[in-house]
Design a protein around this motif. Sequence first.
Motif, PDB file in Angstrom:
ATOM      1  N   MET A   1       7.086   1.595   5.676  1.00  0.00           N
ATOM      2  CA  MET A   1       5.832   1.074   6.163  1.00  0.00           C
ATOM      3  C   MET A   1       4.652   1.685   5.417  1.00  0.00           C
ATOM      4  SD  MET A   1       6.030  -1.220   8.626  1.00  0.00           S
ATOM      5  CE  MET A   1       7.366  -1.998   7.788  1.00  0.00           C
ATOM      6  N   ALA A   2       4.816   2.914   4.962  1.00  0.00           N
ATOM      7  CA  ALA A   2       3.712   3.547   4.240  1.00  0.00           C
ATOM      8  C   ALA A   2       3.386   2.775   2.967  1.00  0.00           C
ATOM      9  CB  ALA A   2       4.065   4.994   3.905  1.00  0.00           C
ATOM     10  N   GLU A   3       4.406   2.264   2.288  1.00  0.00           N
ATOM     11  CA  GLU A   3       4.179   1.490   1.065  1.00  0.00           C
ATOM     12  C   GLU A   3       3.318   0.260   1.356  1.00  0.00           C
ATOM     13  OE1 GLU A   3       6.679  -0.961  -2.338  1.00  0.00           O
ATOM     14  OE2 GLU A   3       7.757   0.181  -0.841  1.00  0.00           O
ATOM     15  N   ILE A   4       3.601  -0.394   2.462  1.00  0.00           N
ATOM     16  CA  ILE A   4       2.832  -1.587   2.829  1.00  0.00           C
ATOM     17  C   ILE A   4       1.417  -1.207   3.248  1.00  0.00           C
ATOM     18  CG2 ILE A   4       2.645  -3.455   4.503  1.00  0.00           C
ATOM     19  CD1 ILE A   4       5.709  -3.584   4.477  1.00  0.00           C
ATOM     20  N   ALA A   5       1.316  -0.234   4.156  1.00  0.00           N
ATOM     21  CA  ALA A   5      -0.009   0.140   4.680  1.00  0.00           C
ATOM     22  C   ALA A   5      -0.910   0.725   3.597  1.00  0.00           C
ATOM     23  CB  ALA A   5       0.144   1.128   5.828  1.00  0.00           C
ATOM     24  N   LEU A   6      -0.375   1.638   2.805  1.00  0.00           N
ATOM     25  CA  LEU A   6      -1.194   2.301   1.797  1.00  0.00           C
ATOM     26  C   LEU A   6      -1.362   1.449   0.542  1.00  0.00           C
ATOM     27  CD1 LEU A   6       0.368   5.867   2.090  1.00  0.00           C
ATOM     28  CD2 LEU A   6      -1.763   5.065   3.115  1.00  0.00           C
ATOM     29  N   GLY A   7      -0.269   0.843   0.091  1.00  0.00           N
ATOM     30  CA  GLY A   7      -0.310   0.093  -1.159  1.00  0.00           C
ATOM     31  C   GLY A   7      -0.835  -1.323  -1.012  1.00  0.00           C
ATOM     32  N   TRP A   8      -0.135  -2.123  -0.224  1.00  0.00           N
ATOM     33  CA  TRP A   8      -0.491  -3.537  -0.104  1.00  0.00           C
ATOM     34  C   TRP A   8      -1.775  -3.758   0.686  1.00  0.00           C
ATOM     35  CZ3 TRP A   8       1.707  -7.785  -2.306  1.00  0.00           C
ATOM     36  CH2 TRP A   8       2.897  -7.584  -2.991  1.00  0.00           C
ATOM     37  N   LEU A   9      -1.954  -3.007   1.752  1.00  0.00           N
ATOM     38  CA  LEU A   9      -3.125  -3.227   2.602  1.00  0.00           C
ATOM     39  C   LEU A   9      -4.315  -2.361   2.204  1.00  0.00           C
ATOM     40  CD1 LEU A   9      -1.284  -3.477   6.036  1.00  0.00           C
ATOM     41  CD2 LEU A   9      -2.096  -5.354   4.596  1.00  0.00           C
ATOM     42  N   GLY A  10      -4.065  -1.285   1.458  1.00  0.00           N
ATOM     43  CA  GLY A  10      -5.153  -0.432   1.005  1.00  0.00           C
ATOM     44  C   GLY A  10      -5.727   0.474   2.067  1.00  0.00           C
ATOM     45  N   TRP A  11      -4.943   0.750   3.093  1.00  0.00           N
ATOM     46  CA  TRP A  11      -5.410   1.613   4.169  1.00  0.00           C
ATOM     47  C   TRP A  11      -5.323   3.072   3.739  1.00  0.00           C
ATOM     48  CZ3 TRP A  11      -2.516  -0.622   9.053  1.00  0.00           C
ATOM     49  CH2 TRP A  11      -2.963  -1.918   9.284  1.00  0.00           C
ATOM     50  N   THR A  12      -6.086   3.922   4.422  1.00  0.00           N
ATOM     51  CA  THR A  12      -5.976   5.357   4.190  1.00  0.00           C
ATOM     52  C   THR A  12      -4.722   5.870   4.900  1.00  0.00           C
ATOM     53  OG1 THR A  12      -7.203   5.981   6.177  1.00  0.00           O
ATOM     54  CG2 THR A  12      -8.498   5.592   4.145  1.00  0.00           C
ATOM     55  N   GLU A  13      -4.298   7.061   4.529  1.00  0.00           N
ATOM     56  CA  GLU A  13      -3.128   7.654   5.175  1.00  0.00           C
ATOM     57  C   GLU A  13      -3.371   7.840   6.677  1.00  0.00           C
ATOM     58  OE1 GLU A  13      -0.116  11.471   4.710  1.00  0.00           O
ATOM     59  OE2 GLU A  13      -1.823  11.266   3.354  1.00  0.00           O
ATOM     60  N   GLU A  14      -4.577   8.244   7.028  1.00  0.00           N
ATOM     61  CA  GLU A  14      -4.902   8.436   8.436  1.00  0.00           C
ATOM     62  C   GLU A  14      -4.805   7.115   9.210  1.00  0.00           C
ATOM     63  OE1 GLU A  14      -8.638   9.762  11.266  1.00  0.00           O
ATOM     64  OE2 GLU A  14      -8.644  10.357   9.158  1.00  0.00           O
ATOM     65  N   GLN A  15      -5.323   6.043   8.639  1.00  0.00           N
ATOM     66  CA  GLN A  15      -5.224   4.740   9.298  1.00  0.00           C
ATOM     67  C   GLN A  15      -3.766   4.327   9.481  1.00  0.00           C
ATOM     68  OE1 GLN A  15      -7.665   2.741   6.346  1.00  0.00           O
ATOM     69  NE2 GLN A  15      -9.104   2.116   7.955  1.00  0.00           N
ATOM     70  N   ALA A  16      -2.971   4.531   8.453  1.00  0.00           N
ATOM     71  CA  ALA A  16      -1.564   4.142   8.510  1.00  0.00           C
ATOM     72  C   ALA A  16      -0.819   4.929   9.578  1.00  0.00           C
ATOM     73  CB  ALA A  16      -0.905   4.348   7.149  1.00  0.00           C
ATOM     74  N   LEU A  17      -1.072   6.224   9.652  1.00  0.00           N
ATOM     75  CA  LEU A  17      -0.373   7.070  10.621  1.00  0.00           C
ATOM     76  C   LEU A  17      -0.782   6.768  12.057  1.00  0.00           C
ATOM     77  CD1 LEU A  17      -0.421  10.485   8.743  1.00  0.00           C
ATOM     78  CD2 LEU A  17       1.561   8.996   9.144  1.00  0.00           C
ATOM     79  N   ARG A  18      -2.003   6.288  12.255  1.00  0.00           N
ATOM     80  CA  ARG A  18      -2.494   6.011  13.612  1.00  0.00           C
ATOM     81  C   ARG A  18      -2.163   4.597  14.082  1.00  0.00           C
ATOM     82  NH1 ARG A  18      -8.582   7.671  13.474  1.00  0.00           N
ATOM     83  NH2 ARG A  18      -8.426   8.014  15.711  1.00  0.00           N
ATOM     84  N   THR A  19      -1.538   3.794  13.206  1.00  0.00           N
ATOM     85  CA  THR A  19      -1.274   2.393  13.523  1.00  0.00           C
ATOM     86  C   THR A  19       0.190   2.190  13.858  1.00  0.00           C
ATOM     87  OG1 THR A  19      -3.023   1.762  11.991  1.00  0.00           O
ATOM     88  CG2 THR A  19      -1.506   0.044  12.676  1.00  0.00           C
ATOM     89  N   GLN A  29       1.650  -9.584   7.171  1.00  0.00           N
ATOM     90  CA  GLN A  29       1.866 -11.032   7.217  1.00  0.00           C
ATOM     91  C   GLN A  29       0.545 -11.780   7.087  1.00  0.00           C
ATOM     92  OE1 GLN A  29       3.949 -11.428  10.926  1.00  0.00           O
ATOM     93  NE2 GLN A  29       5.962 -11.126   9.992  1.00  0.00           N
ATOM     94  N   GLY A  30      -0.482 -11.264   7.734  1.00  0.00           N
ATOM     95  CA  GLY A  30      -1.795 -11.885   7.630  1.00  0.00           C
ATOM     96  C   GLY A  30      -2.348 -11.813   6.220  1.00  0.00           C
ATOM     97  N   ARG A  31      -2.172 -10.674   5.582  1.00  0.00           N
ATOM     98  CA  ARG A  31      -2.658 -10.514   4.206  1.00  0.00           C
ATOM     99  C   ARG A  31      -1.930 -11.457   3.257  1.00  0.00           C
ATOM    100  NH1 ARG A  31      -5.525  -6.596   1.169  1.00  0.00           N
ATOM    101  NH2 ARG A  31      -6.625  -6.511   3.145  1.00  0.00           N
ATOM    102  N   THR A  32      -0.613 -11.547   3.383  1.00  0.00           N
ATOM    103  CA  THR A  32       0.136 -12.430   2.500  1.00  0.00           C
ATOM    104  C   THR A  32      -0.207 -13.895   2.762  1.00  0.00           C
ATOM    105  OG1 THR A  32       2.073 -12.330   3.959  1.00  0.00           O
ATOM    106  CG2 THR A  32       2.044 -10.824   2.078  1.00  0.00           C
ATOM    107  N   SER A  33      -0.448 -14.258   4.005  1.00  0.00           N
ATOM    108  CA  SER A  33      -0.870 -15.630   4.316  1.00  0.00           C
ATOM    109  C   SER A  33      -2.223 -15.935   3.689  1.00  0.00           C
ATOM    110  CB  SER A  33      -0.958 -15.833   5.830  1.00  0.00           C
ATOM    111  OG  SER A  33       0.301 -15.755   6.417  1.00  0.00           O
ATOM    112  N   MET A  34      -3.132 -14.972   3.749  1.00  0.00           N
ATOM    113  CA  MET A  34      -4.448 -15.145   3.157  1.00  0.00           C
ATOM    114  C   MET A  34      -4.331 -15.333   1.643  1.00  0.00           C
ATOM    115  SD  MET A  34      -7.642 -12.494   2.857  1.00  0.00           S
ATOM    116  CE  MET A  34      -6.741 -11.513   1.669  1.00  0.00           C
ATOM    117  N   LEU A  35      -3.520 -14.515   0.992  1.00  0.00           N
ATOM    118  CA  LEU A  35      -3.362 -14.614  -0.456  1.00  0.00           C
ATOM    119  C   LEU A  35      -2.719 -15.942  -0.854  1.00  0.00           C
ATOM    120  CD1 LEU A  35      -2.274 -10.955  -1.241  1.00  0.00           C
ATOM    121  CD2 LEU A  35      -4.470 -12.044  -1.755  1.00  0.00           C
TER     122      LEU A  35
END
Length: 67
Positions: A1-19, A29-35
């Motif tokens: 999940m870290a690869e998706i949150a940090l890499g694909w979504l561009g979230w910070t580590e703190e955001q990823a850990l709190r989600t 899924q929303g990001r890929t639909s948008m693209l």
Amino acid sequence: MAEIALGWLGWTEEQALRTDVNAIRVAYQGRTSMLRAIFGEEDEPERKKQPITTGDQFDAMFGVGRD
């Protein structure tokens, strides 16, 4: 999940850990639909049919019914 949150979504580590993991999946899924909506979607390659496992094959693979 870290690869998706940090890499694909561009979230910070703190955001990823709190989600929650499910929220990360929904966001991805929303990001890929948008693209796809913006850039279009490639034609999907024809998928191969998966072979159906019969009951006898299942029993043979997992040793069911054998002493």
